[in-house]
Design a protein around this motif. Structure first.
Motif, PDB file in Angstrom:
ATOM      1  N   MET A   1      61.023   7.098  35.255  1.00  0.00           N
ATOM      2  CA  MET A   1      60.521   8.456  35.249  1.00  0.00           C
ATOM      3  C   MET A   1      60.523   9.005  36.671  1.00  0.00           C
ATOM      4  O   MET A   1      59.838   8.498  37.539  1.00  0.00           O
ATOM      5  CB  MET A   1      59.081   8.454  34.719  1.00  0.00           C
ATOM      6  N   ASN A   2      61.288  10.007  36.897  1.00  0.00           N
ATOM      7  CA  ASN A   2      61.358  10.641  38.207  1.00  0.00           C
ATOM      8  C   ASN A   2      60.123  11.522  38.392  1.00  0.00           C
ATOM      9  O   ASN A   2      59.850  12.393  37.585  1.00  0.00           O
ATOM     10  CB  ASN A   2      62.642  11.467  38.289  1.00  0.00           C
ATOM     11  N   ALA A  10      63.422  18.324  34.250  1.00  0.00           N
ATOM     12  CA  ALA A  10      62.063  18.423  33.716  1.00  0.00           C
ATOM     13  C   ALA A  10      62.069  19.067  32.334  1.00  0.00           C
ATOM     14  O   ALA A  10      61.392  18.599  31.418  1.00  0.00           O
ATOM     15  CB  ALA A  10      61.167  19.210  34.675  1.00  0.00           C
ATOM     16  N   VAL A  11      62.844  20.134  32.184  1.00  0.00           N
ATOM     17  CA  VAL A  11      62.932  20.819  30.885  1.00  0.00           C
ATOM     18  C   VAL A  11      63.541  19.877  29.839  1.00  0.00           C
ATOM     19  O   VAL A  11      63.047  19.797  28.713  1.00  0.00           O
ATOM     20  CB  VAL A  11      63.743  22.125  31.009  1.00  0.00           C
ATOM     21  N   ARG A  37      52.328  13.237  30.661  1.00  0.00           N
ATOM     22  CA  ARG A  37      53.604  13.463  31.356  1.00  0.00           C
ATOM     23  C   ARG A  37      54.063  14.906  31.132  1.00  0.00           C
ATOM     24  O   ARG A  37      54.527  15.568  32.065  1.00  0.00           O
ATOM     25  CB  ARG A  37      54.652  12.469  30.854  1.00  0.00           C
ATOM     26  N   ALA A  38      53.928  15.391  29.914  1.00  0.00           N
ATOM     27  CA  ALA A  38      54.337  16.766  29.607  1.00  0.00           C
ATOM     28  C   ALA A  38      53.533  17.761  30.438  1.00  0.00           C
ATOM     29  O   ALA A  38      54.089  18.740  30.947  1.00  0.00           O
ATOM     30  CB  ALA A  38      54.170  17.049  28.118  1.00  0.00           C
ATOM     31  N   GLN A  39      52.233  17.514  30.600  1.00  0.00           N
ATOM     32  CA  GLN A  39      51.400  18.401  31.423  1.00  0.00           C
ATOM     33  C   GLN A  39      51.920  18.455  32.855  1.00  0.00           C
ATOM     34  O   GLN A  39      52.003  19.524  33.454  1.00  0.00           O
ATOM     35  CB  GLN A  39      49.946  17.932  31.432  1.00  0.00           C
TER      36      GLN A  39
END
Length: 64
Positions: A1-2, A10-11, A37-39
């Motif tokens: 995960m970068n 990111a999108v 992670r989404a936040q």
């Protein structure tokens, strides 16, 4: 995960998270982790969009 992905990355990652959630591919523990992670990704995207908007406005203002 970068931790500092480019906007497009990111999108893409957000879309993958949403897809896994919609397809019930995540257990409760994974879902919690993916939501966190989404936040972070949403915050990063908003910051990048705001920064880009400010840069564009500055460039346009300088041209006047």
């Amino acid at each position: 995960m970068n931790e500092n992905p480019k906007y497009e990355e990111a999108v893409d990652e957000l879309e993958q998270i949403v897809s896994r959630m919609e397809n019930d591919e995540l257990d409760i523990d994974s879902m919690s982790e993916q939501l966190k992670r989404a936040q972070k990704l949403i915050k990063l995207c908003k910051e990048k969009l705001t920064r880009t908007d400010e840069e564009i406005r500055k460039i346009l203002a300088d041209d006047k």
